[in-house]
Design an enzyme around this catalytic site. Sequence first.
Site, PDB file in Angstrom:
ATOM      1  N   LYS A 178       0.833  -1.205   0.000  1.00  8.37           N
ATOM      2  CA  LYS A 178       0.000   0.000   0.000  1.00  8.37           C
ATOM      3  C   LYS A 178       0.866   1.253   0.000  1.00  8.37           C
ATOM      4  O   LYS A 178       0.652   2.174  -0.804  1.00  8.37           O
ATOM      5  CB  LYS A 178      -0.910   0.011   1.222  1.00  8.37           C
ATOM      6  CG  LYS A 178      -1.878   1.188   1.254  1.00  8.37           C
ATOM      7  CD  LYS A 178      -2.266   1.588   2.656  1.00  8.37           C
ATOM      8  CE  LYS A 178      -1.179   2.399   3.324  1.00  8.37           C
ATOM      9  NZ  LYS A 178      -1.580   2.960   4.628  1.00  8.37           N
ATOM     10  N   ASP A 219      -6.109   0.745   1.034  1.00 10.79           N
ATOM     11  CA  ASP A 219      -6.161   0.723   2.490  1.00 10.79           C
ATOM     12  C   ASP A 219      -7.555   0.269   2.910  1.00 10.79           C
ATOM     13  O   ASP A 219      -8.347  -0.187   2.080  1.00 10.79           O
ATOM     14  CB  ASP A 219      -5.806   2.092   3.070  1.00 10.79           C
ATOM     15  CG  ASP A 219      -6.855   3.161   2.771  1.00 10.79           C
ATOM     16  OD1 ASP A 219      -7.813   2.875   2.008  1.00 10.79           O
ATOM     17  OD2 ASP A 219      -6.731   4.283   3.298  1.00 10.79           O
TER      18      ASP A 219
END
Length: 241
Positions: free
Chosen positions: A128, A146
């Site tokens: 991420k 996320d």
Amino acid sequence: MPVKTSIMRQSERFRAVIERFSAEMPAPQTELHYDNPYQLLVAVILSAQCTDKRVNMITPALFEAYPTAAELAAAQPEDVFALIKSCSYPNNKTKSLLGMARRLTEDYGGDVPDDIDSLMSLPGVGRKTANVILSVIFDRPAMAVDTHVFRVAERLGLTTGSRSPLETERKLVANIPEEVLGTAHHWLILHGRYVCKARTPQCGECFLTDLCRYHEKEAKAASRSLARVKALASAPENKKK
């Protein structure tokens, strides 16, 4: 008559969602404050399970004390900890920041690399975080997933049935045009942060309810519940004689 969200083709759903976001949120940006790639990398590491607002309160003093990766790499752990202790998991993040800074200094001359494998080799940097850097700093067609992106994409029906952030990422990358992929990342995060919240989604404030499978499902459940209440109220044994 609007098409029911449950029978929309996936390509129609993506196109409609992109068009709606483009109109309502034409220029979304990260809410993290930074002046260069090193600062954004530090901020994103700090932002794990922590609000951007809190991170933005921490980073000015941190960046003043350690304006470069080399200076952060030479820092004492207790000094870094003292500056970031108000964020979540400060012990682990202190280790991550120092490890990242040392690797950045030793292997990359202090410059933030621009490929996902090199980024993910840095301590504290997962997929991420790497995708955020690629998208925001290097303008690459990357999608950082996320909890907000994962939740909103699922609720809208863009990634129905995805079991992991990686699966969600792949579905979004496959269906969102490259030129808007980075922007879409911000759309989904900001929408999840302020409107499509985990526990209390603000459906009354949402401009996507007519496209949202979650809202359609909730509306159907509410309708069934109301029908049951009416049926019970009209049952002979519940009527006044």
